[in-house]
Design a protein around this motif. Sequence first.
Motif, PDB file in Angstrom:
ATOM      1  N   ARG A  85      40.673  33.578  55.035  1.00  0.00           N
ATOM      2  CA  ARG A  85      39.472  33.326  54.302  1.00  0.00           C
ATOM      3  C   ARG A  85      38.662  34.609  53.451  1.00  0.00           C
ATOM      4  NH1 ARG A  85      33.950  32.198  54.386  1.00  0.00           N
ATOM      5  NH2 ARG A  85      33.374  30.125  53.622  1.00  0.00           N
ATOM      6  N   MET A  86      38.445  34.667  52.510  1.00  0.00           N
ATOM      7  CA  MET A  86      37.394  35.527  51.872  1.00  0.00           C
ATOM      8  C   MET A  86      36.644  35.049  50.884  1.00  0.00           C
ATOM      9  SD  MET A  86      39.979  37.889  49.261  1.00  0.00           S
ATOM     10  CE  MET A  86      38.609  38.641  48.694  1.00  0.00           C
ATOM     11  N   LEU A  87      35.379  35.807  50.510  1.00  0.00           N
ATOM     12  CA  LEU A  87      34.595  35.554  49.630  1.00  0.00           C
ATOM     13  C   LEU A  87      35.232  35.960  48.218  1.00  0.00           C
ATOM     14  CD1 LEU A  87      31.253  36.121  51.548  1.00  0.00           C
ATOM     15  CD2 LEU A  87      32.474  33.783  51.134  1.00  0.00           C
ATOM     16  N   ASP A  88      34.162  35.537  47.127  1.00  0.00           N
ATOM     17  CA  ASP A  88      34.394  36.104  45.775  1.00  0.00           C
ATOM     18  C   ASP A  88      34.016  37.490  45.508  1.00  0.00           C
ATOM     19  OD1 ASP A  88      35.062  36.571  43.256  1.00  0.00           O
ATOM     20  OD2 ASP A  88      34.492  34.379  42.660  1.00  0.00           O
ATOM     21  N   PRO A  89      34.771  38.706  45.516  1.00  0.00           N
ATOM     22  CA  PRO A  89      34.075  39.774  45.235  1.00  0.00           C
ATOM     23  C   PRO A  89      33.381  40.206  44.039  1.00  0.00           C
ATOM     24  CG  PRO A  89      36.414  40.084  45.214  1.00  0.00           C
ATOM     25  CD  PRO A  89      36.133  38.736  45.411  1.00  0.00           C
ATOM     26  N   SER A  90      33.582  39.040  42.923  1.00  0.00           N
ATOM     27  CA  SER A  90      32.979  39.069  41.605  1.00  0.00           C
ATOM     28  C   SER A  90      31.671  38.152  41.606  1.00  0.00           C
ATOM     29  CB  SER A  90      34.148  38.521  40.418  1.00  0.00           C
ATOM     30  OG  SER A  90      35.251  39.527  40.512  1.00  0.00           O
ATOM     31  N   ASN A  91      31.387  37.571  42.650  1.00  0.00           N
ATOM     32  CA  ASN A  91      30.192  36.980  42.680  1.00  0.00           C
ATOM     33  C   ASN A  91      29.152  37.483  43.852  1.00  0.00           C
ATOM     34  OD1 ASN A  91      28.417  34.758  42.780  1.00  0.00           O
ATOM     35  ND2 ASN A  91      29.619  33.048  43.015  1.00  0.00           N
ATOM     36  N   VAL A  92      28.087  37.701  43.369  1.00  0.00           N
ATOM     37  CA  VAL A  92      27.232  38.162  44.468  1.00  0.00           C
ATOM     38  C   VAL A  92      26.160  37.240  45.006  1.00  0.00           C
ATOM     39  CG1 VAL A  92      27.024  40.565  43.315  1.00  0.00           C
ATOM     40  CG2 VAL A  92      25.144  38.785  42.771  1.00  0.00           C
TER      41      VAL A  92
END
Length: 398
Positions: free
Chosen positions: A109-116
């Motif tokens: 699982r990971m977050l979107d690095p393009s969305n702060v």
Amino acid sequence: MKAFLSLAVGCLISLSAWAQETVAVNTGDIVSPELKNQTVTFKLLAPNAKEVVVEADFFEKVKRQTSFGVMEAPKQIPMVKGQDGVWTYTTSMPSPELHTYCFYVDGMRMLDPSNVYMIRDIATYTNYFLVDGELSQNYFVREVPHGTVSKVWYPSPTLGMERRRMTVYTPAGYEDSNKQYPVLYLLHGAGGDENAWSELGRAIQILDNLIAQGKAEPMIVVMPNGNGAQEAVPGEYPNSMYKPSFANPKTMEGSFEKAFPDIMKYVESHYRTINDKNHRAIAGLSMGGFHSLYISANNPDLFGYVGLFSAAINRQAKGENTYIYENLEAKLAKQFSNAPKLYFIGIGNTDFLFQDNVKYRELLDANGYKYEYMETDGGHEWRNWRKYLNHFVPELFK
């Protein structure tokens, strides 16, 4: 010396370039999620990944094994890899709401690095985006006067603490006037804290917008920490760098209800409040609804407005605070003998607490106690609690 300076400058330039490259690698020119032409497109640069899937709150629900047992969870949908190493998935624009999502890259699982834009719910971070529309119009920051949001420390001798923290909203114009205001005490659910309603619930935006539209009375809103063993949000008080948990001590065994007068005493001595029943409201979600039910039932002369959002209802407590939960029917009889102006119950039709709320309403109906009921689609989730708050606030202090 000149050689040393040249080396130092060279290192600084290299570090600066590396930092810029790091930013470029993380985000580049990727816009994710991209909302246009009634679609939303998720994108992730992962050239070496074998599989990338996206999970979003508005996807079809499926049964999945979790740490809490088998529960409904959003379906995970595979993304398509392009020649540039960017994985994409495009779908129809979801309904107006605050929507959350995350990625799974080769199972991780990971977050979107393009969305702060991220929010924390207990111990989990998710990315989010907003879709504008009639339902969600008050969830956005608009060009309206804004209230002030403060993180306030207060003493709680009942809990044996010199300081605990709560979030307090004062409406636009509070600082520049001598006016007194009504108060809404707004309580979070299990695993939450004093940041939950302001961050996950969009309470600040909802209040600013409703007040600016003239649909709600200007009011002070107090959002305390309902975990009796916590001073504040984990990580923001001494020795509190631990992983947040759904199950916290001193939550539903009477400590918080017993200590609630400490909160009111501080608020009414430090803010310009109108200190009577018709100018006080209490509401909460899940555990906070449970707290609201029993605080108001044990103090029938304090609150003219009560809101139970997906409330936990039944409690068989043991210990020194059992009196808080005992003789509920007798306490309700006294409370409704001089009934609140509004007693609101809201719940989703697939909420795991739905049947408990049905039984509670049957009890109220059997005694002729008047209440307002709002049933929505969906389960035990923030999209419902934001709806209830958006509906509840305009009915207060009229």
